[in-house]
Design an enzyme around this catalytic site. Sequence first.
Site, mmCIF file in Angstrom:
data_model
loop_
_atom_site.group_PDB
_atom_site.id
_atom_site.type_symbol
_atom_site.label_atom_id
_atom_site.label_comp_id
_atom_site.label_asym_id
_atom_site.label_seq_id
_atom_site.Cartn_x
_atom_site.Cartn_y
_atom_site.Cartn_z
ATOM 1 N N HIS A 286 -6.062 -20.403 7.545
ATOM 2 C CA HIS A 286 -4.703 -20.847 7.825
ATOM 3 C C HIS A 286 -4.493 -21.058 9.311
ATOM 4 O O HIS A 286 -5.291 -20.595 10.139
ATOM 5 C CB HIS A 286 -3.672 -19.872 7.250
ATOM 6 C CG HIS A 286 -3.803 -18.479 7.782
ATOM 7 N ND1 HIS A 286 -4.809 -17.621 7.389
ATOM 8 C CD2 HIS A 286 -3.062 -17.795 8.689
ATOM 9 C CE1 HIS A 286 -4.682 -16.466 8.021
ATOM 10 N NE2 HIS A 286 -3.633 -16.546 8.826
ATOM 11 N N ASP B 271 -8.020 -14.067 8.325
ATOM 12 C CA ASP B 271 -7.539 -12.901 9.078
ATOM 13 C C ASP B 271 -8.620 -11.848 9.307
ATOM 14 O O ASP B 271 -9.327 -11.442 8.366
ATOM 15 C CB ASP B 271 -6.342 -12.255 8.353
ATOM 16 C CG ASP B 271 -5.091 -13.113 8.486
ATOM 17 O OD1 ASP B 271 -4.900 -13.715 9.561
ATOM 18 O OD2 ASP B 271 -4.322 -13.188 7.515
ATOM 19 N N ARG C 228 4.041 -8.836 7.716
ATOM 20 C CA ARG C 228 2.792 -9.111 6.998
ATOM 21 C C ARG C 228 2.120 -7.819 6.573
ATOM 22 O O ARG C 228 1.873 -6.950 7.411
ATOM 23 C CB ARG C 228 1.831 -9.913 7.881
ATOM 24 C CG ARG C 228 0.653 -10.479 7.078
ATOM 25 C CD ARG C 228 -0.338 -11.206 7.948
ATOM 26 N NE ARG C 228 -1.466 -10.358 8.260
ATOM 27 C CZ ARG C 228 -2.379 -10.633 9.184
ATOM 28 N NH1 ARG C 228 -2.275 -11.747 9.896
ATOM 29 N NH2 ARG C 228 -3.373 -9.811 9.418
ATOM 30 N N HIS D 220 -8.147 -19.974 10.976
ATOM 31 C CA HIS D 220 -8.837 -18.686 10.856
ATOM 32 C C HIS D 220 -8.609 -18.041 9.496
ATOM 33 O O HIS D 220 -7.692 -18.385 8.751
ATOM 34 C CB HIS D 220 -8.388 -17.719 11.950
ATOM 35 C CG HIS D 220 -6.939 -17.357 11.875
ATOM 36 N ND1 HIS D 220 -5.926 -18.221 12.220
ATOM 37 C CD2 HIS D 220 -6.322 -16.219 11.472
ATOM 38 C CE1 HIS D 220 -4.767 -17.644 12.043
ATOM 39 N NE2 HIS D 220 -4.968 -16.423 11.576
HETATM 40 C C1 SIN Z 1 -1.011 -15.088 10.643
HETATM 41 O O1 SIN Z 1 -2.023 -15.640 11.063
HETATM 42 O O2 SIN Z 1 -1.056 -14.103 9.910
HETATM 43 C C2 SIN Z 1 0.349 -15.662 10.949
HETATM 44 C C3 SIN Z 1 0.678 -16.744 9.998
HETATM 45 C C4 SIN Z 1 2.062 -17.299 10.237
HETATM 46 O O3 SIN Z 1 2.830 -16.747 11.021
HETATM 47 O O4 SIN Z 1 2.391 -18.305 9.605
#
Ligand code: SIN
Length: 276
Positions: free
Chosen positions: A252, A105, A267, A103
């Site tokens: 990612h 974000d 984050r 995805h």
């Molecule tokens: C996310 O999708 O922001 C999480 C990524 C992660 O925990 O590596």
Amino acid sequence: MNYETIQVDSLTPRIGAEISGVDLSQPLGNQTFKEVHDALMEHQVIFFRDQRMSIDENKAFARLFGELHIHPMFGSDDIGHPELLVIRSDETTKFAAGSGGWHSDVSCDPEPPMGSILYLTETPKTGGDTLFASMYAAYEDLSGTMQQFLLGLTAVHSAEKAYDGRQEQRPQRRDETPPVAEHPVVRTHPVTGRRALFVNEIFTSHLKGMTSRESEAILGMLYEHIRQPKYHCRFNWRENSVAFWDNRCAQHYAMFDYYPEVRHGYRFTVQGDRPV
Ligand code: SIN
């Protein structure tokens, strides 16, 4: 690209680079800021090791790149930072954030995030890697005929599809209406001018103006294409590492293979523009 104040080591020819020679807890000079930004534009995701940042320092670094994005569904309002997402998995976790599929974000927002900065302070002994995929490379490898066909298409992205109740462990903003947005299937990056695929299996519900059979067939083909390892790099986290990815051209996938160990961090997400 020439870098004078930082060192940039590519992870793969198509995506990912490790950056050294910079302390993200300190204000970055103009030249260093420019070089970090250039490295992100060149490599789509950049990684930093051995960083120690307070939440305020982490936020100050993120703010250099734009306004901060406030997640429409989840947040840490209780600790005074509505822009902060705490990323945590432990022995109580059934579903780790970002592990449901490839995805970009919050692509269900009308103006989805430009970038996301994840700082992990606690990591499992092994596992918990994050994989990244270049949407430039995935688009550029398609045939000219398929590229032309996709350029005319619009996709619908929906929060309801993405957040289907599996994530109730996170503090949820229940009073908000889950966003839905329409975006071009191929977007042009506002800085590099390169074209990138912009559909993903978590948020994209369907393609506009098609039957569900047609939409599922085309999206399924694209997801299969994106999953090819030649478009990927994989980051093996250590404590106090940072990953900064550009959601406009990279997707990612967070690997949840370390249960019941702890993986913990923060984050901050930088606001982006309406995709064109
Ligand atoms: C996310 O999708 O922001 C999480 C990524 C992660 O925990 O590596």
